[in-house]
Design an enzyme around this catalytic site. Structure first.
Site, mmCIF file in Angstrom:
data_model
loop_
_atom_site.group_PDB
_atom_site.id
_atom_site.type_symbol
_atom_site.label_atom_id
_atom_site.label_comp_id
_atom_site.label_asym_id
_atom_site.label_seq_id
_atom_site.Cartn_x
_atom_site.Cartn_y
_atom_site.Cartn_z
ATOM 1 N N GLU A 6 49.613 28.584 46.456
ATOM 2 C CA GLU A 6 48.425 27.777 46.203
ATOM 3 C C GLU A 6 48.566 26.960 44.934
ATOM 4 O O GLU A 6 49.458 27.192 44.121
ATOM 5 C CB GLU A 6 47.151 28.636 46.181
ATOM 6 N N ARG A 66 35.323 47.238 45.970
ATOM 7 C CA ARG A 66 35.051 48.462 45.207
ATOM 8 C C ARG A 66 34.214 48.087 43.996
ATOM 9 O O ARG A 66 33.956 46.916 43.748
ATOM 10 C CB ARG A 66 36.375 49.056 44.722
HETATM 11 P P1 ADP Z 1 40.094 43.984 38.644
HETATM 12 O O1 ADP Z 1 39.605 43.479 37.344
HETATM 13 O O2 ADP Z 1 40.549 42.941 39.605
HETATM 14 O O3 ADP Z 1 39.144 44.992 39.173
HETATM 15 P P2 ADP Z 1 41.580 45.576 36.978
HETATM 16 O O4 ADP Z 1 42.348 44.748 36.015
HETATM 17 O O5 ADP Z 1 40.270 46.106 36.576
HETATM 18 O O6 ADP Z 1 41.391 44.748 38.306
HETATM 19 O O7 ADP Z 1 42.477 46.748 37.409
HETATM 20 C C1 ADP Z 1 43.717 46.504 38.001
HETATM 21 C C2 ADP Z 1 44.002 47.591 38.988
HETATM 22 O O8 ADP Z 1 44.110 48.852 38.330
HETATM 23 C C3 ADP Z 1 42.899 47.695 39.980
HETATM 24 O O9 ADP Z 1 43.456 48.031 41.222
HETATM 25 C C4 ADP Z 1 42.061 48.795 39.408
HETATM 26 O O10 ADP Z 1 41.344 49.434 40.397
HETATM 27 C C5 ADP Z 1 43.112 49.718 38.807
HETATM 28 N N1 ADP Z 1 42.611 50.493 37.675
HETATM 29 C C6 ADP Z 1 42.038 50.039 36.564
HETATM 30 N N2 ADP Z 1 41.700 51.056 35.748
HETATM 31 C C7 ADP Z 1 42.096 52.184 36.346
HETATM 32 C C8 ADP Z 1 42.043 53.568 36.000
HETATM 33 N N3 ADP Z 1 41.490 53.978 34.857
HETATM 34 N N4 ADP Z 1 42.580 54.442 36.857
HETATM 35 C C9 ADP Z 1 43.130 54.029 37.991
HETATM 36 N N5 ADP Z 1 43.195 52.757 38.367
HETATM 37 C C10 ADP Z 1 42.690 51.835 37.577
HETATM 38 P P1 ADP Z 2 44.997 40.257 41.444
HETATM 39 O O1 ADP Z 2 44.883 40.878 42.784
HETATM 40 O O2 ADP Z 2 46.245 40.631 40.746
HETATM 41 O O3 ADP Z 2 43.744 40.458 40.635
HETATM 42 P P2 ADP Z 2 44.134 37.485 41.702
HETATM 43 O O4 ADP Z 2 44.391 36.627 42.879
HETATM 44 O O5 ADP Z 2 42.750 37.977 41.531
HETATM 45 O O6 ADP Z 2 45.172 38.684 41.723
HETATM 46 O O7 ADP Z 2 44.569 36.683 40.395
HETATM 47 C C1 ADP Z 2 44.632 37.298 39.134
HETATM 48 C C2 ADP Z 2 44.461 36.255 38.030
HETATM 49 O O8 ADP Z 2 45.454 35.227 38.121
HETATM 50 C C3 ADP Z 2 43.135 35.504 38.082
HETATM 51 O O9 ADP Z 2 42.118 36.188 37.411
HETATM 52 C C4 ADP Z 2 43.486 34.183 37.422
HETATM 53 O O10 ADP Z 2 43.444 34.301 36.034
HETATM 54 C C5 ADP Z 2 44.918 33.952 37.833
HETATM 55 N N1 ADP Z 2 44.998 33.082 39.029
HETATM 56 C C6 ADP Z 2 44.961 33.473 40.301
HETATM 57 N N2 ADP Z 2 45.053 32.423 41.141
HETATM 58 C C7 ADP Z 2 45.138 31.327 40.369
HETATM 59 C C8 ADP Z 2 45.269 29.922 40.643
HETATM 60 N N3 ADP Z 2 45.335 29.443 41.868
HETATM 61 N N4 ADP Z 2 45.328 29.085 39.587
HETATM 62 C C9 ADP Z 2 45.282 29.571 38.322
HETATM 63 N N5 ADP Z 2 45.177 30.853 38.009
HETATM 64 C C10 ADP Z 2 45.104 31.746 39.016
#
Ligand code: ADP
Ligand code: ADP
Ligand code: MG
Length: 684
Positions: A200, A315
């Site tokens: 993308e 979640r």
């Molecule tokens: P998001 O912000 O997209 O929810 P996070 O950055 O919070 O993702 O977390 C990244 C991954 O790690 C997610 O799959 C989240 O569920 C997992 N995660 C975060 N904190 C914990 C924890 N304390 N124990 C287990 N898994 C965690």
């Molecule tokens: P994850 O499952 O690891 O959370 P995401 O698709 O949510 O993956 O993307 C994680 C981070 O990467 C986003 O919070 C954003 O900061 C950056 N990101 C994702 N897609 C784009 C994009 N198309 N352009 C710029 N930044 C992106």
């Protein structure tokens, strides 16, 4: 309502869920691994079941064992928290099949949103705006390259099954595409078991704005407004806030309705988050090539902001407390009510935003070393404001799953605590955050607390000039190499002397006399190391009992009063109250200005170590070898990357400590290695 639930998680989220359940008079069952026997979350629950070894696959991911534990304890429902089994559709289905309520969406909704590419196809049908890109099933590299050329560079290649910021590669020009595709696929298959990718448009300096949604079993949906999670490192969130600065009512409503449409499209039930990429909210176009192609974009005339669906997390999110703070609601309570079949407690029109909230993730890591996760024991774990009530008075909340003396082990992620502040305005929340961070005293392992203060104090964050490049843009101030302050050096000298006296380890004149008085001038020498710079110093006690600190060519009068770790210190006429803790050779000094760690080198103890260690390259923590960048016979230079290891959900690069020649690789990629094991040998 349920009488008893099992919490299939650990740490802060397990404690968090247990607290709400207790308030609702629901009994709780904890599960725990070997490493977590005696952990805070076990104590927070009414009952507990040991489910296996420390590695997640031997415990928190063993869902058959968890279902057995629920049956054995008579729990009716399972809360998965986040991470681990929370987005595992097989587990959600297995719970249903076993007659247990999975506190989360139906397995079908998890599946529909589980793969980024498939979920995007679905969202396109539901009319939710997407980042321009290719998310088809044909994975022919030549086709993917053609699609990237069509989309226009820079592009982002993403593992469809990816998460946690992993499996992403930004590509700036056509010539780099195939190599990046290869490396992305390799990481994807290793980490997620599938190498399917999507391509993308890579938005420049976008904001990450996500919408909290909730659905019930009766077809009702609401959105609980937005969170701005733009401050990220390695595509992972560092600070999160609600509401998003600069958000207009129109955009809020449009994004809220798009998020509800996304949830409705998969018959979503419970708490979920729809993540969007948003162009600058104030209408500025970001950087060169910054504007995302207009094909599927939603135009918002008033501010010029456009938003695009990124993914849905099926979640509760780590950052849910900021939404709780501004809505005054308990989202775990809502989850429990919905899972028990009750309708949503409130309708859209009844929801309001109150004030501003910010969350900081306090992690065991070293920001100066690319945020390398750290392990260790919480020798000191001092939190801002003593009691829960005191904190809520000051708009401060702390969610954690550890206590002083606990260990941050390499088996789980590096988050130690979440600090959440709430204020009437963003300025007030910011001031509270800075104050609370200055009162978070952690000794025994590296943390990002001081780095977080730098971010909070940075011009970009203070002005809410937010976008995903904030940390990179503010690099100069965030990672600033501070000079060793006189107050800090003096505090360290005093703390070391007092602690040696207490331990009776030291036969210097101080410890042989009554306190600080001596019959002749006595002195103690130190060799301090701070940010790789050495400073010799000397603490001198004079005939009349007064003291002097000699450092950096200056000689300054010094006086202090000590009460435990608290020091009231006057050096060269300047007075400060601070706390100083000794931990081995390190002294940690906390003052309102900041936290500093300074090392007092014991020159004798270190003689010979450097020689002995040279050429030995060991695993900093238990983990898996991802790759070697070198082979036997290669000439390498100091600082060159030799191997990559994976532990605590992160990759670590092992670099050459000196110039030399690689002698032998002792493991192969994919091998699991214990801490301290030698990975390769080199001749220096
Ligand atoms: P998001 O912000 O997209 O929810 P996070 O950055 O919070 O993702 O977390 C990244 C991954 O790690 C997610 O799959 C989240 O569920 C997992 N995660 C975060 N904190 C914990 C924890 N304390 N124990 C287990 N898994 C965690
Ligand atoms: P994850 O499952 O690891 O959370 P995401 O698709 O949510 O993956 O993307 C994680 C981070 O990467 C986003 O919070 C954003 O900061 C950056 N990101 C994702 N897609 C784009 C994009 N198309 N352009 C710029 N930044 C992106
Ligand atoms: Mg995400």
């Amino acid at each position: 309502m349920f009488k008893k639930i099992l919490i299939a998680n650990r740490g802060e989220i397990a404690c968090r869920v247990a607290a709400t359940a207790r308030r609702m008079a629901i009994k709780t069952v904890a599960v725990y691994s070997d490493a977590d026997a005696g952990a805070k979350h076990v104590a927070a629950c009414d009952e507990s079941v040991h489910i296996g070894g420390s590695a997640p696959r031997d415990s928190y991911l063993r869902w058959q064992r968890i279902i057995e534990a629920a049956h054995a304890t008579g729990a009716e429902a399972i809360h998965p928290g986040y991470g681990f089994l929370s987005e595992n559709e097989e587990f959600a289905q297995a719970c249903a099949d076993a007659g247990l309520v999975f506190i989360g969406p139906p397995a079908s909704a998890i599946k529909a949103m589980g793969l980024k590419a498939e979920s995007k196809q679905l969202m396109e049908k539901a009319g939710v705006p997407l980042v321009p890109g290719y998310h088809g099933s044909d994975q022919d590299p030549a086709l993917l390259q053609r699609e990237a050329d069509r989309i226009g560079y820079p592009v982002l290649i993403k593992a469809s099954a990816g998460g946690g910021g992993k499996g992403m590669r930004a590509v700036d020009k056509p010539a780099d595409f195939l190599a990046a595709l290869d490396s992305c696929k390799r990481e994807a298959i290793n980490s997620f078991g599938s190498d399917a990718v999507l391509v993308e448009k890579y938005a420049q300096r976008p904001r990450h704005v996500e919408i909290q949604v909730f659905g019930d079993m009766h077809g009702n949906y609401v959105y609980l407004f937005e969170r701005d999670c733009s401050v990220q490192r390695r595509h992972q969130k560092v600070l999160e806030e609600a509401p998003a600065p600069g958000m207009t009512e129109t955009l809020r409503q449009q994004m809220g309705e798009a998020a509800v449409a996304a949830a409705r499209a998969v018959n979503y039930v419970g708490a979920g988050t729809v993540e969007f990429i948003v162009e600058q909210l104030d209408g500025r176009t970001a950087g060169s090539g910054g504007s995302v192609g207009a094909s599927a974009a939603h135009e918002v005339a008033s501010v010029g902001a456009r938003f695009f669906f990124m993914e849905m997390n099926t979640r509760l999110q780590v950052e849910h407390p900021v939404t709780e703070a501004i809505t005054g609601l308990d989202l775990v309570e809502w989850q429990l009510r919905v899972a028990a079949g009750q309708p949503l407690p409130l309708k859209q029109a009844q929801l309001r935003i109150h004030g501003h909230a910010i969350e900081a993730r306090i992690c065991a890591e070293n920001p100066d070393k690319q945020f390398l996760p750290a392990t260790g024991t919480l020798q000191v774990y001092g939190q801002p404001l003593a009691s829960h009530f005191e904190r809520s008075d000051h708009g401060v909340r702390i969610d954690d799953g550890v206590r002083e003396g606990d260990t941050i082990s390499p088996h789980y992620d590096s988050m130690v605590a979440k600090l959440i502040v709430h204020g009437d305005t963003r300025e007030q929340a910011l001031a509270r955050l800075d104050q609370a961070l200055s009162e978070f005293h952690i000794v025994g392992l590296q943390t990002n607390v001081q780095f977080l203060r730098h971010v909070v104090q940075s011009a970009s964050f203070a002005k809410a000039d937010l976008d995903t490049a904030l940390i990179a843009r503010e690099e100069a101030v965030l990672f600033k190499q501070e000079k060793l302050g006189l107050q800090v050096a003096a505090a360290a000298a005093v703390a070391l002397t007092l602690s040696d006296q207490k331990n009776g380890e030291c036969a210097d004149p101080f410890s042989r006399t009554d306190g600080w008085r001596s019959h002749g001038p006595s002195q103690r020498r130190f060799e301090f190391e701070f940010h790789a710079e050495r400073s010799p110093a000397q603490l001198v006690c004079l005939h009349d009992g007064s003291m002097r600190l000699d450092i950096a060519g200056a000689s300054l009068p010094l006086a202090f009063e000590a009460n435990g770790s608290a020091l009231s210190l006057t050096v060269g006429g300047e007075h400060q109250s601070l706390r100083a803790y000794r931990h081995g050779e390190d002294v940690h000094v906390f003052s309102p200005r900041g936290a500093t760690q300074i090392t007092a080198i014991d020159l004798l103890a270190h003689a010979g170590v450097a020689q002995h260690e040279a050429g030995r390259l060991t695993a900093p923590m238990p983990g898996k070898i991802v790759s070697f960048q070198v082979k036997a016979g290669d000439k390498v230079s100091r600082g060159q990357a030799l191997a990559v290891m994976e532990a605590m959900k992160m990759e670590h690069t092992i670099a050459a400590p000196a110039d030399g020649v690689i002698d032998e690789l002792l493991y192969a990629p994919g091998d699991q290695v214990p801490e301290g094991s030698e990975l390769l040998t080199m001749v220096v």
